[in-house]
Each structure stands twice: as structure tokens, then as C-alpha cells.
Design a protein around this motif. Sequence first.
Motif, PDB file in Angstrom:
ATOM      1  N   ALA A 120       1.013  -1.317   0.187  1.00 53.17           N
ATOM      2  CA  ALA A 120       0.208   0.022   0.084  1.00 53.17           C
ATOM      3  C   ALA A 120       0.884   1.178   0.021  1.00 53.17           C
ATOM      4  O   ALA A 120       0.429   2.228  -0.706  1.00 53.17           O
ATOM      5  CB  ALA A 120      -1.011  -0.192   1.017  1.00 53.17           C
ATOM      6  N   HIS A 121       1.735   1.216   0.624  1.00 50.98           N
ATOM      7  CA  HIS A 121       2.814   2.598   0.861  1.00 50.98           C
ATOM      8  C   HIS A 121       3.489   2.731  -0.609  1.00 50.98           C
ATOM      9  O   HIS A 121       3.598   3.812  -0.926  1.00 50.98           O
ATOM     10  CB  HIS A 121       3.912   2.326   1.957  1.00 50.98           C
ATOM     11  CG  HIS A 121       3.316   2.339   3.338  1.00 50.98           C
ATOM     12  ND1 HIS A 121       4.189   2.203   4.470  1.00 50.98           N
ATOM     13  CD2 HIS A 121       2.091   2.885   3.867  1.00 50.98           C
ATOM     14  CE1 HIS A 121       3.437   2.287   5.499  1.00 50.98           C
ATOM     15  NE2 HIS A 121       2.216   2.588   5.104  1.00 50.98           N
ATOM     16  N   GLU A 122       3.772   1.714  -1.304  1.00 45.33           N
ATOM     17  CA  GLU A 122       4.537   1.802  -2.465  1.00 45.33           C
ATOM     18  C   GLU A 122       3.325   2.497  -3.636  1.00 45.33           C
ATOM     19  O   GLU A 122       3.551   3.097  -4.576  1.00 45.33           O
ATOM     20  CB  GLU A 122       5.000   0.544  -3.164  1.00 45.33           C
ATOM     21  CG  GLU A 122       5.885   0.608  -4.328  1.00 45.33           C
ATOM     22  CD  GLU A 122       6.853   1.682  -4.311  1.00 45.33           C
ATOM     23  OE1 GLU A 122       7.464   2.207  -5.359  1.00 45.33           O
ATOM     24  OE2 GLU A 122       7.731   1.689  -3.381  1.00 45.33           O
ATOM     25  N   VAL A 123       1.966   1.813  -3.473  1.00 45.84           N
ATOM     26  CA  VAL A 123       1.103   2.161  -4.254  1.00 45.84           C
ATOM     27  C   VAL A 123       0.790   3.630  -4.117  1.00 45.84           C
ATOM     28  O   VAL A 123       0.703   4.665  -5.079  1.00 45.84           O
ATOM     29  CB  VAL A 123      -0.131   1.454  -4.017  1.00 45.84           C
ATOM     30  CG1 VAL A 123      -1.388   1.952  -4.745  1.00 45.84           C
ATOM     31  CG2 VAL A 123      -0.275  -0.021  -4.378  1.00 45.84           C
ATOM     32  N   GLY A 124       0.731   4.038  -2.743  1.00 45.06           N
ATOM     33  CA  GLY A 124       0.588   5.493  -2.335  1.00 45.06           C
ATOM     34  C   GLY A 124       1.547   6.418  -3.274  1.00 45.06           C
ATOM     35  O   GLY A 124       1.287   7.528  -3.631  1.00 45.06           O
ATOM     36  N   LYS A 125       2.890   5.973  -3.239  1.00 43.99           N
ATOM     37  CA  LYS A 125       4.139   6.680  -3.664  1.00 43.99           C
ATOM     38  C   LYS A 125       3.703   6.796  -5.227  1.00 43.99           C
ATOM     39  O   LYS A 125       3.956   7.747  -5.874  1.00 43.99           O
ATOM     40  CB  LYS A 125       5.456   6.079  -3.329  1.00 43.99           C
ATOM     41  CG  LYS A 125       5.784   6.188  -2.032  1.00 43.99           C
ATOM     42  CD  LYS A 125       7.196   5.401  -1.983  1.00 43.99           C
ATOM     43  CE  LYS A 125       7.658   5.323  -0.406  1.00 43.99           C
ATOM     44  NZ  LYS A 125       8.811   4.738  -0.428  1.00 43.99           N
ATOM     45  N   ARG A 126       3.303   5.776  -5.853  1.00 43.36           N
ATOM     46  CA  ARG A 126       3.335   5.858  -7.282  1.00 43.36           C
ATOM     47  C   ARG A 126       2.109   6.463  -8.052  1.00 43.36           C
ATOM     48  O   ARG A 126       2.063   7.127  -8.842  1.00 43.36           O
ATOM     49  CB  ARG A 126       3.274   4.280  -7.659  1.00 43.36           C
ATOM     50  CG  ARG A 126       4.629   3.723  -7.719  1.00 43.36           C
ATOM     51  CD  ARG A 126       4.782   2.281  -8.072  1.00 43.36           C
ATOM     52  NE  ARG A 126       5.884   1.463  -7.727  1.00 43.36           N
ATOM     53  CZ  ARG A 126       6.512   0.378  -8.387  1.00 43.36           C
ATOM     54  NH1 ARG A 126       5.550  -0.375  -9.194  1.00 43.36           N
ATOM     55  NH2 ARG A 126       7.455  -0.142  -7.889  1.00 43.36           N
ATOM     56  N   ILE A 127       0.975   6.288  -7.229  1.00 46.29           N
ATOM     57  CA  ILE A 127      -0.235   7.265  -7.741  1.00 46.29           C
ATOM     58  C   ILE A 127      -0.938   8.079  -6.879  1.00 46.29           C
ATOM     59  O   ILE A 127      -1.773   8.867  -7.253  1.00 46.29           O
ATOM     60  CB  ILE A 127      -1.078   6.158  -8.217  1.00 46.29           C
ATOM     61  CG1 ILE A 127      -1.784   5.321  -6.941  1.00 46.29           C
ATOM     62  CG2 ILE A 127      -0.821   5.043  -9.036  1.00 46.29           C
ATOM     63  CD1 ILE A 127      -3.066   4.381  -7.255  1.00 46.29           C
ATOM     64  N   GLY A 128      -0.254   8.372  -5.682  1.00 43.33           N
ATOM     65  CA  GLY A 128      -0.679   9.942  -4.906  1.00 43.33           C
ATOM     66  C   GLY A 128      -1.912   9.457  -4.271  1.00 43.33           C
ATOM     67  O   GLY A 128      -2.537  10.467  -3.778  1.00 43.33           O
ATOM     68  N   VAL A 129      -2.239   8.202  -4.016  1.00 44.74           N
ATOM     69  CA  VAL A 129      -3.228   7.883  -3.112  1.00 44.74           C
ATOM     70  C   VAL A 129      -3.058   8.030  -1.727  1.00 44.74           C
ATOM     71  O   VAL A 129      -1.853   7.691  -1.365  1.00 44.74           O
ATOM     72  CB  VAL A 129      -3.961   6.594  -3.605  1.00 44.74           C
ATOM     73  CG1 VAL A 129      -3.054   5.499  -3.219  1.00 44.74           C
ATOM     74  CG2 VAL A 129      -5.311   6.441  -2.717  1.00 44.74           C
ATOM     75  N   LEU A 130      -3.983   8.623  -0.924  1.00 43.97           N
ATOM     76  CA  LEU A 130      -3.605   8.541   0.500  1.00 43.97           C
ATOM     77  C   LEU A 130      -3.602   7.168   1.246  1.00 43.97           C
ATOM     78  O   LEU A 130      -4.658   6.401   0.785  1.00 43.97           O
ATOM     79  CB  LEU A 130      -4.712   9.684   1.449  1.00 43.97           C
ATOM     80  CG  LEU A 130      -4.513   9.755   2.790  1.00 43.97           C
ATOM     81  CD1 LEU A 130      -3.144  10.658   2.913  1.00 43.97           C
ATOM     82  CD2 LEU A 130      -5.699  10.494   3.208  1.00 43.97           C
ATOM     83  N   VAL A 131      -2.814   6.712   2.193  1.00 44.30           N
ATOM     84  CA  VAL A 131      -2.934   5.454   2.751  1.00 44.30           C
ATOM     85  C   VAL A 131      -3.128   5.760   4.351  1.00 44.30           C
ATOM     86  O   VAL A 131      -2.226   6.512   5.053  1.00 44.30           O
ATOM     87  CB  VAL A 131      -1.552   5.001   2.353  1.00 44.30           C
ATOM     88  CG1 VAL A 131      -1.552   3.445   3.257  1.00 44.30           C
ATOM     89  CG2 VAL A 131      -1.434   4.447   0.984  1.00 44.30           C
ATOM     90  N   ALA A 132      -3.905   5.153   4.815  1.00 42.96           N
ATOM     91  CA  ALA A 132      -3.994   5.071   6.049  1.00 42.96           C
ATOM     92  C   ALA A 132      -3.264   4.368   7.034  1.00 42.96           C
ATOM     93  O   ALA A 132      -2.625   3.441   6.574  1.00 42.96           O
ATOM     94  CB  ALA A 132      -5.794   4.758   6.509  1.00 42.96           C
ATOM     95  N   PRO A 133      -3.332   4.623   8.454  1.00 36.71           N
ATOM     96  CA  PRO A 133      -2.473   3.755   9.241  1.00 36.71           C
ATOM     97  C   PRO A 133      -2.939   2.285   9.191  1.00 36.71           C
ATOM     98  O   PRO A 133      -4.342   1.960   9.028  1.00 36.71           O
ATOM     99  CB  PRO A 133      -2.679   4.297  10.730  1.00 36.71           C
ATOM    100  CG  PRO A 133      -3.028   5.595  10.613  1.00 36.71           C
ATOM    101  CD  PRO A 133      -3.810   5.771   9.290  1.00 36.71           C
ATOM    102  N   THR A 134      -1.905   1.232   9.080  1.00 38.92           N
ATOM    103  CA  THR A 134      -2.332  -0.192   9.107  1.00 38.92           C
ATOM    104  C   THR A 134      -3.117  -0.589  10.399  1.00 38.92           C
ATOM    105  O   THR A 134      -2.669  -0.313  11.278  1.00 38.92           O
ATOM    106  CB  THR A 134      -1.308  -1.215   9.101  1.00 38.92           C
ATOM    107  OG1 THR A 134      -0.607  -0.627   7.854  1.00 38.92           O
ATOM    108  CG2 THR A 134      -1.616  -2.397   8.791  1.00 38.92           C
TER     109      THR A 134
END
Length: 247
Positions: free
Chosen positions: A48-62
Amino acid sequence: MRLQLSTWPDIQQYLEHSHGIIVPIGSTEQHGPNGLVGTDSICPEVVAHEVGKRIGVLVAPTLSIGMAQHHLAFPGSISFRPTTLIAVIRDVVQSLARHGFRNIYFFNGHGGNVATVNAAFAEIHSEASFTGSSTSAPSLKLANWYMGRRVQAISRELFADSEGAHATPSEISLTWHAYPDRAQPMTLEPRLAPSRHFGDARDYRQRFPDGRIGSDPSLASIDAGTRLFEASVEDTIEDYRAFVQAS
């Protein structure tokens, strides 16, 4: 972009152009003799953190504790009751919805969460229906990192029938990619763990003494984990975009 590393003005600005968020969810439970207790949370989190970096989506705490009562006979395992996990998910969704998030994508690493998370979704939808709310409930989706088509293809190629159902070489490989200093290759006996039905924690421990179900995690490797990581990132970007577009 990670929510816990953002300020509230950052989040407000994000909501001006996007209403989507990824919520990694997993478990804290034993994963056999050479698997990390945090495996089911580590896997969706790093992807998820990598997806957030690549497409700019916000990632919540796990959400790192899940429905894992059947693992409680092994030291280190922590579990919510199903009713507790349902309450946690409802509170998370309602908190996010209050701020304007409309597309909430739960990204899961633990099969034992699936029924309970879907039950939580049903409770959220039912509440909106019975109260006659003037606005619809947020769009919700549960996706499992290990079910992506690219991930599945690599797992079949590398591990075939040795993948099993718990403490799998795929998930352990992915954690070793994330934390190579924690890799613990070892020979296991029997090589392939048994696979059968189980009930509560005591029953599970008696049937699966070392914690594995049908798997051979001695096949795990950092290289395999890197391949699975890249595959899961691609799977997840594709699936998340389709979810948002359809919402």
C-alpha cells in the motif's frame, strides 16, 4: 502519501481533488517457525505504501490486529473478537466518511478477516438503509493482496502445491523483501505441513503443532519476495483505479 505523516491541512487539500483512501488491514499472529508474527500486516502495508507513492493515493495507518482467535495458542498472537473488529471497522469508516472520503479501499493480508470485514460492510450499509440517510454510505471494497492475478501467477510458478493456506512461502517471501535482516531460511519437518479443518485455538495447535497449514515456507526467499512485491503493486494499482472509477 501517508495519513499519519500528514497534517490536517494536507488532508484537507487532498480532499479537494480526491475522495479515495487505502486502509491496510492485517493481523498479529504466528506464521510458523520462520514467519514473522506481523506477516499479515506487513504484506499489505508495504504494498500500500508503494502504491501511495506511485499514484498519489492517501494511505491510512495499518489496522494490525484482526480476527485471529484460532492462533491464540501460539505466543505473540493477538486477536479481536469478530464483534470487536466489526466495531473498529465501522468507526474507521464513519470517521473517514465524516471528512469526505467516499471511496474506502480496505487492503487485506489475512484470510481470517474476510468474513468479519464483509459483515462490517453489511452493518454500515444496513445502518444507512434503516435510518433513511439522505446520503449513501461510502463505497467500500475489501481486496486481498495475495489474490491479485499477477501475484497468483508467480505463486503458482514458484511454489505450486507447496503454497498451502497459512505461513505460505509467498507471504513470508514478501516480508523478507520488506525486512531482509529478518529472513530465517530453515529446513522444516515435515516439508509440507498437513491441511485439515480446525476449530478453536487449542484444536488448531493440536492439529498444526508448528503453526503451518499445508505449506512449505522453506521455499521462501528475498528474491521471490521482490517479484511478489512488484506484482502486488501492479495488481493493486489496477484494482484500486477500477474501484474508484466504478464508484
